[in-house]
Design a protein around this motif. Structure first.
Motif, PDB file in Angstrom:
ATOM      1  N   ALA A   1      40.325  -1.428  12.574  1.00  0.00           N
ATOM      2  CA  ALA A   1      39.589  -1.708  13.805  1.00  0.00           C
ATOM      3  C   ALA A   1      38.112  -1.433  13.559  1.00  0.00           C
ATOM      4  N   TYR A   2      37.236  -2.236  14.187  1.00  0.00           N
ATOM      5  CA  TYR A   2      35.798  -2.031  14.019  1.00  0.00           C
ATOM      6  C   TYR A   2      35.042  -2.463  15.265  1.00  0.00           C
ATOM      7  N   VAL A   3      33.831  -1.991  15.378  1.00  0.00           N
ATOM      8  CA  VAL A   3      32.938  -2.369  16.475  1.00  0.00           C
ATOM      9  C   VAL A   3      31.921  -3.352  15.919  1.00  0.00           C
TER      10      VAL A   3
ATOM     11  N   THR B   1      33.434  -3.320  23.048  1.00  0.00           N
ATOM     12  CA  THR B   1      34.186  -4.300  22.271  1.00  0.00           C
ATOM     13  C   THR B   1      34.759  -3.657  21.022  1.00  0.00           C
ATOM     14  N   LEU B   2      36.033  -3.896  20.775  1.00  0.00           N
ATOM     15  CA  LEU B   2      36.694  -3.415  19.563  1.00  0.00           C
ATOM     16  C   LEU B   2      37.449  -4.602  18.971  1.00  0.00           C
TER      17      LEU B   2
END
Length: 50
Positions: free
Chosen positions: A21-23, A42-43
């Protein structure tokens, strides 16, 4: 590829795919980060297939 992975957990799926997972933000190196950390609503999930 214009991606940078910094910290966080990376999971290996059964098929060898890496998932994390990242932004989605672009860091700014114009000045030092002071005070509270930036926030995001937001992810996203990324997959890297072998």
């Amino acid at each position: 590829m214009s991606a940078r992975i910094t910290g966080g957990d990376i999971a290996v799926q059964k098929d060898g795919t890496l998932t994390w997972a990242y932004v989605p933000v672009t860091p700014s190196y114009a000045s030092a980060l002071n005070g509270a950390s930036p926030t995001s609503t937001t992810l996203r999930i990324a997959k890297l297939k072998p």
